[in-house]
Each structure stands twice: as C-alpha cells, then as structure tokens.
Design a protein around this motif. Sequence first.
Motif, PDB file in Angstrom:
ATOM      1  N   GLU A  46      -5.293  54.863  39.323  1.00  0.00           N
ATOM      2  CA  GLU A  46      -4.260  54.961  40.342  1.00  0.00           C
ATOM      3  C   GLU A  46      -3.269  56.075  40.045  1.00  0.00           C
ATOM      4  OE1 GLU A  46      -1.958  51.355  40.507  1.00  0.00           O
ATOM      5  OE2 GLU A  46      -1.218  51.579  38.468  1.00  0.00           O
ATOM      6  N   PHE A  47      -2.701  56.594  41.100  1.00  0.00           N
ATOM      7  CA  PHE A  47      -1.684  57.632  41.011  1.00  0.00           C
ATOM      8  C   PHE A  47      -0.413  57.072  40.399  1.00  0.00           C
ATOM      9  CE2 PHE A  47       0.609  61.379  42.217  1.00  0.00           C
ATOM     10  CZ  PHE A  47       1.855  60.942  42.659  1.00  0.00           C
ATOM     11  N   VAL A  48       0.189  57.834  39.503  1.00  0.00           N
ATOM     12  CA  VAL A  48       1.460  57.465  38.898  1.00  0.00           C
ATOM     13  C   VAL A  48       2.560  58.425  39.339  1.00  0.00           C
ATOM     14  CG1 VAL A  48       2.724  57.196  36.735  1.00  0.00           C
ATOM     15  CG2 VAL A  48       0.345  56.434  36.883  1.00  0.00           C
ATOM     16  N   SER A  49       2.305  59.710  39.165  1.00  0.00           N
ATOM     17  CA  SER A  49       3.318  60.703  39.488  1.00  0.00           C
ATOM     18  C   SER A  49       2.680  62.072  39.636  1.00  0.00           C
ATOM     19  CB  SER A  49       4.381  60.744  38.379  1.00  0.00           C
ATOM     20  OG  SER A  49       5.412  61.657  38.689  1.00  0.00           O
ATOM     21  N   GLY A  50       3.332  62.935  40.407  1.00  0.00           N
ATOM     22  CA  GLY A  50       2.840  64.293  40.574  1.00  0.00           C
ATOM     23  C   GLY A  50       3.995  65.269  40.664  1.00  0.00           C
ATOM     24  N   ILE A  51       3.698  66.528  40.387  1.00  0.00           N
ATOM     25  CA  ILE A  51       4.725  67.566  40.407  1.00  0.00           C
ATOM     26  C   ILE A  51       4.110  68.848  40.943  1.00  0.00           C
ATOM     27  CG2 ILE A  51       4.282  68.244  37.996  1.00  0.00           C
ATOM     28  CD1 ILE A  51       7.361  68.644  37.749  1.00  0.00           C
ATOM     29  N   SER A  52       4.886  69.554  41.753  1.00  0.00           N
ATOM     30  CA  SER A  52       4.392  70.787  42.352  1.00  0.00           C
ATOM     31  C   SER A  52       4.318  71.903  41.315  1.00  0.00           C
ATOM     32  CB  SER A  52       5.299  71.201  43.497  1.00  0.00           C
ATOM     33  OG  SER A  52       6.617  71.439  43.020  1.00  0.00           O
ATOM     34  N   ARG A  53       3.711  73.006  41.712  1.00  0.00           N
ATOM     35  CA  ARG A  53       3.510  74.117  40.790  1.00  0.00           C
ATOM     36  C   ARG A  53       4.822  74.624  40.200  1.00  0.00           C
ATOM     37  NH1 ARG A  53      -0.382  77.349  45.015  1.00  0.00           N
ATOM     38  NH2 ARG A  53      -2.139  75.905  44.919  1.00  0.00           N
ATOM     39  N   SER A  54       5.837  74.677  41.008  1.00  0.00           N
ATOM     40  CA  SER A  54       7.139  75.191  40.541  1.00  0.00           C
ATOM     41  C   SER A  54       7.969  74.140  39.834  1.00  0.00           C
ATOM     42  CB  SER A  54       7.926  75.740  41.725  1.00  0.00           C
ATOM     43  OG  SER A  54       8.245  74.675  42.605  1.00  0.00           O
ATOM     44  N   GLY A  55       7.614  72.873  40.056  1.00  0.00           N
ATOM     45  CA  GLY A  55       8.389  71.779  39.497  1.00  0.00           C
ATOM     46  C   GLY A  55       9.497  71.295  40.403  1.00  0.00           C
ATOM     47  N   THR A  57       9.217  69.904  43.461  1.00  0.00           N
ATOM     48  CA  THR A  57       8.883  68.669  44.181  1.00  0.00           C
ATOM     49  C   THR A  57       8.145  67.709  43.269  1.00  0.00           C
ATOM     50  OG1 THR A  57       8.670  69.924  46.231  1.00  0.00           O
ATOM     51  CG2 THR A  57       7.727  67.715  46.188  1.00  0.00           C
ATOM     52  N   THR A  58       8.562  66.448  43.301  1.00  0.00           N
ATOM     53  CA  THR A  58       7.898  65.399  42.532  1.00  0.00           C
ATOM     54  C   THR A  58       7.603  64.209  43.438  1.00  0.00           C
ATOM     55  OG1 THR A  58      10.008  64.441  41.851  1.00  0.00           O
ATOM     56  CG2 THR A  58       9.010  66.060  40.367  1.00  0.00           C
ATOM     57  N   SER A  59       6.699  63.375  42.970  1.00  0.00           N
ATOM     58  CA  SER A  59       6.313  62.183  43.720  1.00  0.00           C
ATOM     59  C   SER A  59       5.992  61.079  42.722  1.00  0.00           C
ATOM     60  CB  SER A  59       5.100  62.491  44.602  1.00  0.00           C
ATOM     61  OG  SER A  59       4.701  61.354  45.336  1.00  0.00           O
ATOM     62  N   TYR A  60       6.316  59.846  43.090  1.00  0.00           N
ATOM     63  CA  TYR A  60       6.099  58.716  42.195  1.00  0.00           C
ATOM     64  C   TYR A  60       5.495  57.543  42.947  1.00  0.00           C
ATOM     65  CZ  TYR A  60       9.255  61.220  39.085  1.00  0.00           C
ATOM     66  OH  TYR A  60       9.839  62.176  38.284  1.00  0.00           O
ATOM     67  N   ALA A  61       4.661  56.791  42.259  1.00  0.00           N
ATOM     68  CA  ALA A  61       4.228  55.515  42.782  1.00  0.00           C
ATOM     69  C   ALA A  61       5.428  54.575  42.809  1.00  0.00           C
ATOM     70  CB  ALA A  61       3.126  54.933  41.905  1.00  0.00           C
ATOM     71  N   ASP A  62       5.444  53.676  43.765  1.00  0.00           N
ATOM     72  CA  ASP A  62       6.567  52.750  43.892  1.00  0.00           C
ATOM     73  C   ASP A  62       6.758  51.928  42.618  1.00  0.00           C
ATOM     74  OD1 ASP A  62       6.062  51.957  47.436  1.00  0.00           O
ATOM     75  OD2 ASP A  62       7.074  53.636  46.444  1.00  0.00           O
ATOM     76  N   SER A  63       5.668  51.630  41.945  1.00  0.00           N
ATOM     77  CA  SER A  63       5.728  50.770  40.767  1.00  0.00           C
ATOM     78  C   SER A  63       6.445  51.412  39.578  1.00  0.00           C
ATOM     79  CB  SER A  63       4.315  50.363  40.345  1.00  0.00           C
ATOM     80  OG  SER A  63       3.533  51.506  40.066  1.00  0.00           O
ATOM     81  N   VAL A  64       6.582  52.740  39.595  1.00  0.00           N
ATOM     82  CA  VAL A  64       7.221  53.415  38.460  1.00  0.00           C
ATOM     83  C   VAL A  64       8.484  54.152  38.853  1.00  0.00           C
ATOM     84  CG1 VAL A  64       4.955  53.694  37.397  1.00  0.00           C
ATOM     85  CG2 VAL A  64       5.968  55.606  38.656  1.00  0.00           C
ATOM     86  N   LYS A  65       8.785  54.180  40.122  1.00  0.00           N
ATOM     87  CA  LYS A  65       9.949  54.917  40.609  1.00  0.00           C
ATOM     88  C   LYS A  65      11.226  54.369  39.954  1.00  0.00           C
ATOM     89  CE  LYS A  65       9.307  56.134  44.757  1.00  0.00           C
ATOM     90  NZ  LYS A  65       9.161  56.110  46.232  1.00  0.00           N
ATOM     91  N   GLY A  66      12.040  55.285  39.458  1.00  0.00           N
ATOM     92  CA  GLY A  66      13.270  54.898  38.781  1.00  0.00           C
ATOM     93  C   GLY A  66      13.107  54.648  37.301  1.00  0.00           C
TER      94      GLY A  66
END
Length: 125
Positions: A46-55, A57-66
């Motif tokens: 499952e997806f946990v987190s991602g980050i764009s090439r420049s850094g 933009t980020t994204s988080y799964a709800d389960s780990v956000k915060g």
Amino acid sequence: QVQLVESGGGSVQAGGSLRLSCAASGRTLSSYGMGWFRQAPGKEREFVSGISRSGVTTSYADSVKGRFTISRDNVKNTVYLQMNSLKSEDTAVYYCAADRVHSIVQRGIGQYLYWGQGTQVTVSS
C-alpha cells in the motif's frame, strides 16, 4: 535506470520514531517522483507517502498523515521518511520507489517503475 537502497528500519516500541532513508544511484534523483510503500504480512502493498521531483508537493495515506513526513535531498540523492508516533499497525516491510514519468505525485503502485529491496519496520505494543 536508477537503483534504490532503503535503510533505517528496525524494531521500536509503540510511540517511538524511526527515519528511513532511500539512497539512489545510477541516475540523478531529481528526475524522479518518489514514493514510500509498505507491505504487512498477508496484506497487499500500500501507498504510504509520495513526493514530487522538486520536493514541493507531498502526499500521505490517511493512516499516516500527521505522523510521517517525507522529504528529499536531491544533492545527496536520498529520500527520507520520518516516522513518529509509531503504532503496531505500522509494522511492515517499507519500500521506496521511483517514478520517471509523472510530474505530480502518484499513489498507485503501477506508476512506479523502480523499487528498492525493502526494509523491515517492527513496532511492538
């Protein structure tokens, strides 16, 4: 082609912290969107987190956000995942992955072409 090697996994008690690193070689990491995924025993990856090439933009799964924070250092060719307030349900093998194609952060496993070998994180309650 880029090679990815994760490190920083281990065993920790609930409430503790770990920082995972993903070191890249072979290509400049700034060309890749990066993601962290995890797979617990008997469960799908499952997806946990991602980050764009420049850094930017980020994204988080709800389960780990915060609790988790992804970052990258394109000079060191390394991506990090700071994990705080760990829970037993965070126990899994954690993988980093690289996406050469997309300019925005991807959450789908199929969007990532290159994968590391994984690092085990075990959280005991």
